[in-house]
Design a protein around this motif. Structure first.
Motif, mmCIF file in Angstrom:
data_model
loop_
_atom_site.group_PDB
_atom_site.id
_atom_site.type_symbol
_atom_site.label_atom_id
_atom_site.label_comp_id
_atom_site.label_asym_id
_atom_site.label_seq_id
_atom_site.Cartn_x
_atom_site.Cartn_y
_atom_site.Cartn_z
ATOM 1 N N PRO A 64 -0.895 3.640 4.711
ATOM 2 C CA PRO A 64 -1.930 2.674 5.111
ATOM 3 C C PRO A 64 -3.320 3.311 5.157
ATOM 4 O O PRO A 64 -3.516 4.369 5.769
ATOM 5 C CB PRO A 64 -1.480 2.233 6.506
ATOM 6 N N GLY A 65 -4.286 2.686 4.496
ATOM 7 C CA GLY A 65 -5.669 3.142 4.535
ATOM 8 C C GLY A 65 -5.994 4.275 3.592
ATOM 9 O O GLY A 65 -7.151 4.697 3.501
ATOM 10 N N LYS A 66 -5.019 4.779 2.857
ATOM 11 C CA LYS A 66 -5.247 5.932 1.993
ATOM 12 C C LYS A 66 -6.320 5.662 0.937
ATOM 13 O O LYS A 66 -7.228 6.477 0.727
ATOM 14 C CB LYS A 66 -3.936 6.343 1.319
ATOM 15 N N GLY A 67 -6.233 4.527 0.258
ATOM 16 C CA GLY A 67 -7.201 4.228 -0.792
ATOM 17 C C GLY A 67 -8.626 4.174 -0.277
ATOM 18 O O GLY A 67 -9.549 4.709 -0.898
ATOM 19 N N ALA A 68 -8.812 3.537 0.875
ATOM 20 C CA ALA A 68 -10.143 3.440 1.457
ATOM 21 C C ALA A 68 -10.659 4.807 1.882
ATOM 22 O O ALA A 68 -11.843 5.131 1.697
ATOM 23 C CB ALA A 68 -10.123 2.485 2.654
ATOM 24 N N TRP A 276 9.005 16.825 3.234
ATOM 25 C CA TRP A 276 10.115 15.968 3.637
ATOM 26 C C TRP A 276 11.018 15.673 2.447
ATOM 27 O O TRP A 276 12.257 15.720 2.558
ATOM 28 C CB TRP A 276 9.586 14.669 4.251
ATOM 29 N N LEU A 277 10.402 15.385 1.290
ATOM 30 C CA LEU A 277 11.206 15.102 0.097
ATOM 31 C C LEU A 277 12.018 16.326 -0.324
ATOM 32 O O LEU A 277 13.180 16.212 -0.714
ATOM 33 C CB LEU A 277 10.298 14.661 -1.056
ATOM 34 N N ALA A 278 11.383 17.504 -0.255
ATOM 35 C CA ALA A 278 12.088 18.722 -0.650
ATOM 36 C C ALA A 278 13.331 18.946 0.209
ATOM 37 O O ALA A 278 14.348 19.468 -0.271
ATOM 38 C CB ALA A 278 11.150 19.918 -0.547
ATOM 39 N N PRO A 293 10.297 7.930 5.841
ATOM 40 C CA PRO A 293 10.393 7.458 7.229
ATOM 41 C C PRO A 293 9.017 7.087 7.784
ATOM 42 O O PRO A 293 7.991 7.624 7.362
ATOM 43 C CB PRO A 293 10.963 8.674 7.972
ATOM 44 N N HIS A 294 9.029 6.204 8.744
ATOM 45 C CA HIS A 294 7.776 5.734 9.344
ATOM 46 C C HIS A 294 6.951 6.886 9.889
ATOM 47 O O HIS A 294 5.728 6.924 9.707
ATOM 48 C CB HIS A 294 8.089 4.736 10.464
ATOM 49 N N GLU A 295 7.596 7.862 10.543
ATOM 50 C CA GLU A 295 6.836 8.944 11.163
ATOM 51 C C GLU A 295 6.160 9.830 10.106
ATOM 52 O O GLU A 295 5.064 10.353 10.328
ATOM 53 C CB GLU A 295 7.720 9.787 12.076
ATOM 54 N N ILE A 296 6.778 9.990 8.938
ATOM 55 C CA ILE A 296 6.169 10.771 7.860
ATOM 56 C C ILE A 296 4.944 10.049 7.304
ATOM 57 O O ILE A 296 3.899 10.655 7.028
ATOM 58 C CB ILE A 296 7.193 11.043 6.742
#
Length: 313
Positions: A64-68, A276-278, A293-296
């Motif tokens: 969320p908000g990354k693009g902005a 996390w993916l690794a 996950p939400h926390e990540i």
């Protein structure tokens, strides 16, 4: 990636994390849409999405908000580099006066950039001030990065004697970029342009590094993209600039006080996602990445925002 259309704009391309639109009126003048639509238009609307990619895959959910945040950071850095020609479109540009440009959609305003289209060079201009990441792996194997011989005995995370220019060739869509030597860069774009790309990249990096250091940050490395202005031929800075997705920033105090590489070089970007993916995705067994996950997601968004706060954007 997207089927969203906006009044006056036509979607022409989506990458992993960005979407491109051109004025519909430009395409209406070419009934057959022959060739590249970006060749037909003097401007393009670059929209930074909230999508996040890692290991060549677009992940779910978005951040969320990354693009902005990345758009805001790029705009800020352009403002810190007034002496460097960039691709921002200015309303008073003679080439735009004849266009009846549509308004930038209000819902995109915080993550959209109206740019002049450039003839982009197929070179990713990487500058490294510290040794880490892929450069560290190459150094361990060869004692050099991009054909540039480095002192013996360097450790992961060490500052280099001086920043180095280590370009990559931008492969066609679907293929992997390839690290190349400066000599190969000359073969691809010519001696004059190659020299300009190297000089500009090192100059911008030096200024950005000083600005970051004044705010308690280390700019370890970054990548730039340049193109030729279609009217003047001037080498022009484009794409995103010095963002969390194109650069590696570290906290200077942490870098000095910590001893383990993981803590010493904790970065303000999506490294949390990669880590996390690794740990949770065996690519040899499962084809596609698991849902984050939400926390990540929340931790990654917070890291993006922290960098802007630290820089004073």
């Amino acid at each position: 990636m997207t089927d969203t259309e906006y009044a006056g704009w036509t979607h022409v391309y989506s990458g992993k994390v960005r979407d491109l639109y051109v004025p519909t009126s430009v395409l209406d003048d070419d009934d057959t849409w022959t060739g590249d639509p970006l060749r037909l238009s003097p401007v393009v609307l670059v929209v930074a999405s909230d999508r996040v990619s890692a290991f060549d895959e677009v992940l779910e959910p978005a951040i969320p908000g990354k693009g902005a945040m990345l758009t805001e950071l790029t705009r800020w850095w352009f403002g810190q580099l007034p002496e460097v020609p960039n691709h921002l479109a200015h309303p008073l540009d003679d080439r735009l006066q004849a266009l009846d440009l549509p308004e930038v959609p209000a819902e995109l305003a915080d993550r959209a950039t109206l740019c002049r289209t450039l003839d982009m060079f197929p070179i990713e201009c990487v500058v490294r001030g510290f040794i880490t990441g892929g450069g560290w792996k190459e150094y361990q194997q060869t004692g050099a990065i991009g054909g540039i011989r480095l002192p013996e005995g360097l450790s992961n995370g060490d500052r280099l004697p001086e920043p180095i220019f280590t370009p990559a060739w931008k492969a066609p869509l679907g293929e992997h970029d390839e690290n190349i030597s400066y000599e190969r860069t000359v073969e691809i774009v010519g001696e004059v342009v190659a020299a300009q790309l190297r000089e500009l990249s090192l100059e911008i990096f030096a200024k950005a590094q000083a600005i970051a250091e004044s705010r308690g940050l280390i700019l370890a490395d970054t990548k730039f993209e340049f193109g030729a202005d279609r009217a003047t031929g001037i080498v022009t800075l484009g794409d995103e600039v010095l963002t969390s997705d194109s650069s590696r920033y570290w906290d200077a105090a942490t870098y000095e006080s910590e001893t383990t590489p993981e803590r010493r070089m904790a970065s303000f970007d999506k490294q949390i996602v990669r880590d996390w993916l690794a740990a949770n995705w065996d690519q040899s067994v499962v084809e596609h990445a698991p849902t984050l996950p939400h926390e990540i997601v929340e931790q990654t968004a917070a890291k993006y925002r922290e960098l802007l706060d630290r820089l004073g954007v």
